[in-house]
Design a protein around this motif. Structure first.
Motif, PDB file in Angstrom:
ATOM      1  N   THR A   1       0.729  -1.171  -0.031  1.00  0.00           N
ATOM      2  CA  THR A   1      -0.130   0.027   0.099  1.00  0.00           C
ATOM      3  C   THR A   1       0.832   1.323   0.033  1.00  0.00           C
ATOM      4  O   THR A   1       0.357   2.396   0.096  1.00  0.00           O
ATOM      5  CB  THR A   1      -1.001   0.034   1.183  1.00  0.00           C
ATOM      6  N   GLY A   2       2.404   1.161   0.380  1.00  0.00           N
ATOM      7  CA  GLY A   2       2.945   2.462   0.092  1.00  0.00           C
ATOM      8  C   GLY A   2       4.295   2.223   0.851  1.00  0.00           C
ATOM      9  O   GLY A   2       4.884   0.858   0.907  1.00  0.00           O
ATOM     10  N   TYR A   3       4.920   2.850   1.755  1.00  0.00           N
ATOM     11  CA  TYR A   3       6.035   2.919   2.585  1.00  0.00           C
ATOM     12  C   TYR A   3       5.750   2.853   3.783  1.00  0.00           C
ATOM     13  O   TYR A   3       5.387   3.877   4.311  1.00  0.00           O
ATOM     14  CB  TYR A   3       6.948   3.986   1.971  1.00  0.00           C
ATOM     15  N   LEU A   4       5.914   1.781   4.602  1.00  0.00           N
ATOM     16  CA  LEU A   4       5.693   2.156   6.133  1.00  0.00           C
ATOM     17  C   LEU A   4       6.923   2.651   6.787  1.00  0.00           C
ATOM     18  O   LEU A   4       7.830   2.482   6.569  1.00  0.00           O
ATOM     19  CB  LEU A   4       5.607   0.595   6.551  1.00  0.00           C
ATOM     20  N   VAL A   5       6.398   3.647   7.674  1.00  0.00           N
ATOM     21  CA  VAL A   5       7.274   4.426   8.308  1.00  0.00           C
ATOM     22  C   VAL A   5       7.679   3.655   9.682  1.00  0.00           C
ATOM     23  O   VAL A   5       6.945   3.319  10.599  1.00  0.00           O
ATOM     24  CB  VAL A   5       6.704   5.851   8.762  1.00  0.00           C
ATOM     25  N   GLU A   6       8.911   3.214   9.626  1.00  0.00           N
ATOM     26  CA  GLU A   6       9.635   2.412  10.755  1.00  0.00           C
ATOM     27  C   GLU A   6      10.486   3.261  11.659  1.00  0.00           C
ATOM     28  O   GLU A   6      10.477   2.918  13.044  1.00  0.00           O
ATOM     29  CB  GLU A   6      10.521   1.283  10.132  1.00  0.00           C
ATOM     30  N   GLU A   7      11.004   4.517  11.302  1.00  0.00           N
ATOM     31  CA  GLU A   7      11.644   5.416  12.394  1.00  0.00           C
ATOM     32  C   GLU A   7      11.469   6.791  11.720  1.00  0.00           C
ATOM     33  O   GLU A   7      11.367   7.094  10.558  1.00  0.00           O
ATOM     34  CB  GLU A   7      13.238   5.154  12.194  1.00  0.00           C
ATOM     35  N   VAL A   8      11.619   7.600  12.757  1.00  0.00           N
ATOM     36  CA  VAL A   8      11.175   9.165  12.594  1.00  0.00           C
ATOM     37  C   VAL A   8      12.409   9.748  13.366  1.00  0.00           C
ATOM     38  O   VAL A   8      12.557   9.640  14.494  1.00  0.00           O
ATOM     39  CB  VAL A   8      10.080   9.594  12.909  1.00  0.00           C
ATOM     40  N   THR A   9      13.413  10.477  12.544  1.00  0.00           N
ATOM     41  CA  THR A   9      14.343  11.201  13.359  1.00  0.00           C
ATOM     42  C   THR A   9      13.662  12.381  13.968  1.00  0.00           C
ATOM     43  O   THR A   9      13.316  13.075  13.530  1.00  0.00           O
ATOM     44  CB  THR A   9      15.610  11.397  12.167  1.00  0.00           C
ATOM     45  N   ALA A  10      14.586  12.180  15.087  1.00  0.00           N
ATOM     46  CA  ALA A  10      14.150  13.342  16.083  1.00  0.00           C
ATOM     47  C   ALA A  10      14.609  14.703  15.542  1.00  0.00           C
ATOM     48  O   ALA A  10      15.469  14.808  14.796  1.00  0.00           O
ATOM     49  CB  ALA A  10      14.827  13.356  17.758  1.00  0.00           C
ATOM     50  N   ASP A  11      13.788  15.767  15.471  1.00  0.00           N
ATOM     51  CA  ASP A  11      13.984  17.254  15.158  1.00  0.00           C
ATOM     52  C   ASP A  11      13.939  17.256  13.609  1.00  0.00           C
ATOM     53  O   ASP A  11      14.538  18.370  13.056  1.00  0.00           O
ATOM     54  CB  ASP A  11      15.163  17.791  15.706  1.00  0.00           C
ATOM     55  N   SER A  12      13.778  16.276  12.800  1.00  0.00           N
ATOM     56  CA  SER A  12      13.781  16.307  11.446  1.00  0.00           C
ATOM     57  C   SER A  12      12.434  16.693  10.856  1.00  0.00           C
ATOM     58  O   SER A  12      11.695  17.229  11.594  1.00  0.00           O
ATOM     59  CB  SER A  12      13.767  14.720  11.040  1.00  0.00           C
ATOM     60  N   PRO A  13      12.544  17.234   9.558  1.00  0.00           N
ATOM     61  CA  PRO A  13      11.152  17.857   9.017  1.00  0.00           C
ATOM     62  C   PRO A  13      10.072  16.841   9.004  1.00  0.00           C
ATOM     63  O   PRO A  13       8.920  17.482   9.272  1.00  0.00           O
ATOM     64  CB  PRO A  13      11.769  17.861   7.538  1.00  0.00           C
ATOM     65  N   ALA A  14      10.203  15.678   8.949  1.00  0.00           N
ATOM     66  CA  ALA A  14       9.076  14.862   9.358  1.00  0.00           C
ATOM     67  C   ALA A  14       8.471  14.782  10.489  1.00  0.00           C
ATOM     68  O   ALA A  14       7.257  14.755  10.867  1.00  0.00           O
ATOM     69  CB  ALA A  14       9.620  13.226   8.791  1.00  0.00           C
ATOM     70  N   ALA A  15       9.496  14.862  11.496  1.00  0.00           N
ATOM     71  CA  ALA A  15       9.111  14.965  12.832  1.00  0.00           C
ATOM     72  C   ALA A  15       8.287  16.221  13.116  1.00  0.00           C
ATOM     73  O   ALA A  15       7.205  16.254  13.882  1.00  0.00           O
ATOM     74  CB  ALA A  15      10.244  14.583  13.778  1.00  0.00           C
ATOM     75  N   LYS A  16       8.900  17.339  12.554  1.00  0.00           N
ATOM     76  CA  LYS A  16       8.153  18.551  12.937  1.00  0.00           C
ATOM     77  C   LYS A  16       6.680  18.701  12.115  1.00  0.00           C
ATOM     78  O   LYS A  16       5.914  19.449  12.530  1.00  0.00           O
ATOM     79  CB  LYS A  16       9.212  19.602  12.145  1.00  0.00           C
ATOM     80  N   ALA A  17       6.562  18.034  11.159  1.00  0.00           N
ATOM     81  CA  ALA A  17       5.338  17.905  10.483  1.00  0.00           C
ATOM     82  C   ALA A  17       4.513  16.938  10.841  1.00  0.00           C
ATOM     83  O   ALA A  17       3.342  16.832  10.625  1.00  0.00           O
ATOM     84  CB  ALA A  17       5.685  17.545   9.016  1.00  0.00           C
ATOM     85  N   GLY A  18       4.811  16.202  11.981  1.00  0.00           N
ATOM     86  CA  GLY A  18       3.951  15.287  12.813  1.00  0.00           C
ATOM     87  C   GLY A  18       4.004  13.884  12.183  1.00  0.00           C
ATOM     88  O   GLY A  18       2.933  12.881  12.738  1.00  0.00           O
ATOM     89  N   VAL A  19       4.871  13.178  11.194  1.00  0.00           N
ATOM     90  CA  VAL A  19       4.823  12.073  10.889  1.00  0.00           C
ATOM     91  C   VAL A  19       5.187  10.933  12.155  1.00  0.00           C
ATOM     92  O   VAL A  19       6.138  11.474  13.024  1.00  0.00           O
ATOM     93  CB  VAL A  19       6.081  11.827   9.875  1.00  0.00           C
ATOM     94  N   LYS A  20       4.443  10.121  12.315  1.00  0.00           N
ATOM     95  CA  LYS A  20       4.637   8.874  13.194  1.00  0.00           C
ATOM     96  C   LYS A  20       4.995   7.703  12.765  1.00  0.00           C
ATOM     97  O   LYS A  20       4.803   7.259  11.634  1.00  0.00           O
ATOM     98  CB  LYS A  20       3.214   8.804  14.150  1.00  0.00           C
ATOM     99  N   VAL A  21       5.639   6.804  13.508  1.00  0.00           N
ATOM    100  CA  VAL A  21       6.167   5.469  13.273  1.00  0.00           C
ATOM    101  C   VAL A  21       4.788   4.572  13.107  1.00  0.00           C
ATOM    102  O   VAL A  21       3.871   4.924  13.943  1.00  0.00           O
ATOM    103  CB  VAL A  21       6.965   4.933  14.418  1.00  0.00           C
ATOM    104  N   GLY A  22       4.501   3.751  12.066  1.00  0.00           N
ATOM    105  CA  GLY A  22       3.428   2.980  11.915  1.00  0.00           C
ATOM    106  C   GLY A  22       2.518   3.696  10.740  1.00  0.00           C
ATOM    107  O   GLY A  22       1.728   3.116  10.381  1.00  0.00           O
ATOM    108  N   GLU A  23       2.838   4.988  10.310  1.00  0.00           N
ATOM    109  CA  GLU A  23       1.992   5.464   9.234  1.00  0.00           C
ATOM    110  C   GLU A  23       2.686   4.954   7.921  1.00  0.00           C
ATOM    111  O   GLU A  23       3.857   4.595   7.640  1.00  0.00           O
ATOM    112  CB  GLU A  23       2.200   7.010   9.314  1.00  0.00           C
TER     113      GLU A  23
END
Length: 478
Positions: free
Chosen positions: A178-200
């Protein structure tokens, strides 16, 4: 009247040396002439003759010098034409071989091969690609796996690796149906600041589905610094969310701290990049200040090395006064000596290494071993003890990485091509040998548990493998 006669006598006496000189020049006795105020015409005549002799000698010398220069130049041209194939006179294309052992015949042969290709090759070619190939071949011929030429526009990738930086949004993903499963989100990264969570699950970029997107296009979206993207995700509760994320340069976190059982703490160092020593200092000072901790496990597994100066600073914090390592060039001269001062940590330590622990990480492990400052646990390390320098060519983004010296541990051992064998050898189960350390399931990281045991703590998490049956032994034997 007597005084006048004396004056005439003195004039006649002063004239005699000139008359004697004239006799030697003309070969006959001169006639005395009446005196004039300027001493007579013969003086000027003889001076003129002397000047003529000198002028003729200078002209002859000049002609001889010109003849010598012309002869040398003509010889050089002929030699260059017939022996060096015109190599030396092509100043714009000249490459200088400064090594005194360079064989002039081989140099001439190299030029001749280029000329031979130019005159006879059956189709068009790009001479600059041939030059790039020749440069790459020169470095490869050193037969050093750590010396490498990076072709145009690729040197930045190497620099980003050794500095622990990359362009991205700060997530680790795995491709699914169904796409790309997020397994890790780096702290203070653009993704983390945008609200991306592990499991999305990432499903689209700028409205374009990522399911069948080519890898090159996918990477160009997510790895180009400054790209402003709209990235679609399916959240854990099944909702679709669009997030505005801009690609940026992300600095990897190379020091991680984890509490263990029995008042122990694990500090893992994944790579030695600029800032690693500062991060380690911050972590170790907090650990030492917290009087509850009884020991530290330093995990160097899968650490490929990096900047020696960063590893040296970490070693200095850990170890007492002494020599941490020395580096020698090809002449056997010591070009660098790394030392530690009297300040050190007093808390007991154990170090975990594996087959991917290399370079600067091995330098640290070797120093701890030789200082007898902590137990080494795991399996034999990679075996790289060569120092490199790099040079980037800004005009085209190419560059070279070159090994320049060998490192020796405090005991004088060079572990290059040998590695470090820990005092306690512990193998992971085969299914976990190629898995990231943090992905080993709880109870199966036997190397970590062995390090804890070396510090006097037996883990309750450790899962004991089932006893081997007679049938298992027979199958292994077969």
């Amino acid at each position: 009247m007597a005084d006048d006669e004396k004056i005439i006598e003195n004039q006649q006496s002063d004239e005699q040396p000139l008359l004697d000189y004239a006799a030697t020049v003309n070969g006959k006795a001169p006639e005395k002439k009446k005196k004039s105020l300027f001493g007579g015409k013969n003086i000027f005549k003889n001076v003129r003759k002397k000047a003529e002799v000198k002028v003729n000698a200078f002209v002859l010398f000049l002609l001889a010098a010109v003849l010598i220069v012309v002869t040398v130049f003509a010889t050089f041209i002929l030699a260059d034409k017939f022996y060096y194939n015109g190599y030396a006179l092509e100043k714009g294309n000249k490459v200088t071989f400064r090594d005194k052992d360079a064989d002039s015949v081989k140099i001439a042969k190299f030029q001749d091969i280029l000329d031979f290709i130019n005159e006879n090759y059956y189709t068009d070619y790009d001479i600059n690609e041939l030059i790039e190939g020749a440069i790459n071949g020169v470095v490869e011929e050193l037969e050093d796996p750590y010396s490498k030429y990076y072709s145009p526009d690729t040197m930045d990738e190497y620099i980003s690796f050794v500095e622990g930086t990359y362009s991205g949004i700060g997530i680790t993903v795995t491709k699914t149906d169904t796409g790309y499963l997020v397994e890790e989100v780096t702290a203070d990264s653009p993704a983390a600041k945008a609200g991306v969570k592990v499991g999305e699950t990432m499903t689209a970029i700028n409205g374009e589905s990522v399911i069948n997107m080519e890898a090159e296009k996918f990477n160009s979206y997510l790895k180009t610094d400054g790209n402003a993207l709209t990235v679609s995700f399916i959240t854990a509760d099944g909702k679709t969310v669009d997030r505005k994320i801009t690609v940026a340069i992300i600095k990897e976190q190379t020091v991680n701290v984890k509490k263990l059982e029995g008042d122990l703490v694990c500090v893992s160092i994944t790579q030695f990049v600029p800032g690693t020593a500062d991060s380690f200092k911050f972590a170790i000072e907090k650990i030492v200040a917290d009087k509850t901790y009884k020991g530290v496990v330093i995990d160097l597994r899968n650490n490929p090395g990096g900047y020696v100066d960063e590893a040296s600073k970490v070693a200095d914090m850990i170890l007492p006064e002494g020599t941490v390592a020395t580096a020698q060039n090809r002449k056997g001269e010591t070009v660098k000596k790394i030392t530690s001062d009297t300040e050190c940590i007093s808390i007991p330590i154990a170090v975990i290494i594996n087959e991917n622990t290399a370079s600067a990480a091995e330098l640290l492990a070797g120093a701890i071993r030789d200082f007898k400052y902590g137990a080494l646990v795991g399996v034999k390390s990679y075996g790289k003890a060569l120092a490199q320098i790099n040079k980037k060519y800004e005009n085209d983004g190419s560059g070279i990485v070159l090994s320049t010296s060998r490192y020796f541990t405090p005991s004088g051992e060079c572990i290059d091509g040998v590695g470090i064998t820990p005092s306690t050898v512990v193998e992971l189960a085969d299914e976990y040998k190629d898995v990231s350390v943090d992905k080993i399931p709880t109870g199966y990281d036997v190397q970590l548990y062995a390090a804890m045991s070396a510090l006097g703590v037996e883990s309750t998490e450790k899962i004991t493998p089932p006893a081997e049956t007679d049938l298992d032994a027979e199958m292994k034997a077969e």
